[in-house]
Design an enzyme around this catalytic site. Structure first.
Site, PDB file in Angstrom:
ATOM      1  N   LYS A  11       0.854  -1.193   0.000  1.00 17.30           N
ATOM      2  CA  LYS A  11       0.000   0.000   0.000  1.00 17.30           C
ATOM      3  C   LYS A  11       0.883   1.233   0.000  1.00 17.30           C
ATOM      4  O   LYS A  11       1.822   1.348   0.793  1.00 17.30           O
ATOM      5  CB  LYS A  11      -0.884  -0.018   1.252  1.00 17.30           C
ATOM      6  N   ASP A  59      -5.167  -3.830   1.465  1.00 18.59           N
ATOM      7  CA  ASP A  59      -6.108  -3.196   2.401  1.00 18.59           C
ATOM      8  C   ASP A  59      -5.788  -3.603   3.841  1.00 18.59           C
ATOM      9  O   ASP A  59      -5.846  -2.775   4.752  1.00 18.59           O
ATOM     10  CB  ASP A  59      -7.546  -3.588   2.031  1.00 18.59           C
ATOM     11  N   PHE A 160      32.426  28.319 -10.262  1.00 22.56           N
ATOM     12  CA  PHE A 160      32.569  27.092 -11.055  1.00 22.56           C
ATOM     13  C   PHE A 160      33.495  27.393 -12.222  1.00 22.56           C
ATOM     14  O   PHE A 160      33.104  28.085 -13.174  1.00 22.56           O
ATOM     15  CB  PHE A 160      31.202  26.596 -11.543  1.00 22.56           C
ATOM     16  N   GLN A 229      29.602  19.419  -6.418  1.00 21.10           N
ATOM     17  CA  GLN A 229      30.280  18.173  -6.031  1.00 21.10           C
ATOM     18  C   GLN A 229      31.131  18.373  -4.771  1.00 21.10           C
ATOM     19  O   GLN A 229      31.064  17.572  -3.823  1.00 21.10           O
ATOM     20  CB  GLN A 229      31.199  17.699  -7.175  1.00 21.10           C
ATOM     21  N   ASN A 255      21.071  21.146  -9.630  1.00 21.12           N
ATOM     22  CA  ASN A 255      21.698  22.476  -9.696  1.00 21.12           C
ATOM     23  C   ASN A 255      20.700  23.382 -10.394  1.00 21.12           C
ATOM     24  O   ASN A 255      20.515  23.305 -11.605  1.00 21.12           O
ATOM     25  CB  ASN A 255      23.011  22.378 -10.479  1.00 21.12           C
ATOM     26  N   HIS A 257      19.637  26.456 -11.976  1.00 26.54           N
ATOM     27  CA  HIS A 257      20.402  27.542 -12.580  1.00 26.54           C
ATOM     28  C   HIS A 257      19.643  28.875 -12.577  1.00 26.54           C
ATOM     29  O   HIS A 257      18.429  28.916 -12.766  1.00 26.54           O
ATOM     30  CB  HIS A 257      20.758  27.189 -14.027  1.00 26.54           C
TER      31      HIS A 257
HETATM   32  O1  LIG Z   1      28.736  22.774  -9.528  1.00 21.56           O
HETATM   33  C1  LIG Z   1      28.626  22.452 -10.723  1.00 21.56           C
HETATM   34  N1  LIG Z   1      28.984  21.202 -11.113  1.00 21.56           N
HETATM   35  C2  LIG Z   1      28.890  20.778 -12.408  1.00 21.56           C
HETATM   36  O2  LIG Z   1      29.226  19.600 -12.729  1.00 21.56           O
HETATM   37  C3  LIG Z   1      28.392  21.705 -13.356  1.00 21.56           C
HETATM   38  N2  LIG Z   1      28.173  21.633 -14.689  1.00 21.56           N
HETATM   39  C4  LIG Z   1      27.682  22.834 -15.084  1.00 21.56           C
HETATM   40  O3  LIG Z   1      27.328  23.125 -16.273  1.00 21.56           O
HETATM   41  N3  LIG Z   1      27.599  23.680 -14.024  1.00 21.56           N
HETATM   42  C5  LIG Z   1      28.020  22.993 -12.930  1.00 21.56           C
HETATM   43  N4  LIG Z   1      28.151  23.348 -11.623  1.00 21.56           N
END
Ligand SMILES: O=c1[nH]c(=O)c2[nH]c(=O)[nH]c2[nH]1
Length: 304
Positions: A11, A59, A160, A229, A255, A257
């Site tokens: 369930k 049930d 980044f 990461q 992520n 954006h």
């Molecule tokens: O922190 C990020 N890791 C990624 O692997 C990645 N790839 C991306 O296009 N932007 C980001 N930002």
């Protein structure tokens, strides 16, 4: 010709609310969850031979959740999930595994005129506490706890750069970007050999949840992030350090954006780089970054 190579049934979306009324103080405490039960065992014939004699009706599974909720504590969810999962593998000889998921929804007590209200609550966030317990006959209880849908954003302190640049790359490097994600974090406990072992660990579960939530937020806020990461690894490592009975921590982070908008076409308006103020939040596509971090000396986590 064919055979059933995997099967589980049960369930889903069993909604449950329990109130505790403190007769002395008049203070009431509430808990609202959504429970899923899935059973595995000698049930193939229900698929291949229309043999319902092996079927514990979904049930009845729902009814069992209500009865066990009345007879037992529903918190912490790790305990309640273990009680329900253990029930199915001990009550029915032919059921060898029971998967129970308990999603706890937030009801936070209202503070009215500076005082905690005895019976009024509000939803102070859409994030949920997710607990998954698998009772494995003859082995024990595998317990996994987590947070889901905790939406966070930081307006700076995230970069980044240094990523692969080739003929497929258009993304510019950035030393200052917006970072936002829906946190999905899970932590897996060392296998509990019995329901009693879970009961003995009861004080750890709420503590670990509070620690994981706090570590996630503090690290997100304070880390000068090189990437999703790198930040999620730091979070995982800190949670493992805080609770010795946790063996694996996993994060799955979208992520989300926020794109800069070039407005120079309008009278030379400056809105990129250090002048960026107005951004376009993106719904999709989004990055999705996952990892599992395990305690040194512990084998990689098993897939349940
Ligand atoms: O922190 C990020 N890791 C990624 O692997 C990645 N790839 C991306 O296009 N932007 C980001 N930002």
């Amino acid at each position: 010709m064919s055979y059933v190579s995997a099967a589980r049934y049960g369930k889903d979306n069993v909604r449950l609310y329990k109130v505790h009324r403190d007769e002395k103080t008049g203070v009431q405490t509430v808990n609202e969850t959504t429970v899923t039960v899935l059973l595995e065992g000698d049930i193939e014939t229900s698929y291949t031979k229309a043999d319902n004699s092996v079927v514990v009706a979904t049930d009845s599974q729902k009814n069992t959740v209500y009865v066990l909720a009345k007879q037992n504590p529903v918190t912490p969810p790790e305990l309640f999930g273990s009680i329900v999962a253990n029930h199915f593998t001990t009550k029915y000889k032919h059921i060898h595994k029971a998967h129970v998921k308990v999603v706890t929804h937030r009801w936070t007590r209202m503070v009215i005129d500076g005082k905690p209200h005895p019976h009024s609550f509000y939803r102070d966030g859409n994030d949920v506490r997710v607990t998954e317990v698998t009772s494995i006959e003859g082995t024990g209880l595998a317990v996994r706890s987590g947070i889901k849908d905790l939406l966070v954003l930081k307006s700076t302190g995230s970069a980044f750069h240094g990523f692969v640049r080739d003929e497929f790359t258009t993304l510019p490097e950035t030393w200052d970007r917006i970072m936002s994600t829906d946190v999905d974090a899970t932590w897996e406990w060392k296998l509990f050999p019995s329901l009693d072992a879970v009961k003995q660990s009861v004080p750890l579960f709420d503590k670990a949840f509070d620690t994981a939530r706090a570590v996630t937020m503090k690290t997100f806020a304070e880390d000068n992030s090189a990437s999703v990461q790198a930040t999620m690894y730091k979070m995982s490592d800190l949670i493992l350090a805080a609770e010795p009975l946790i063996e694996h921590v996993s994060y799955a982070l979208p992520n989300k954006h926020y794109f800069e908008i070039d407005l120079s076409w309008h009278k030379g308006l400056k809105n990129t780089g250090k002048d960026a103020e107005v951004y376009a939040p993106q719904s999709n596509p989004n990055g999705l970054i996952k990892c599992t971090v395990s305690r040194q000396g512990v084998a990689p986590k098993a897939k349940l």
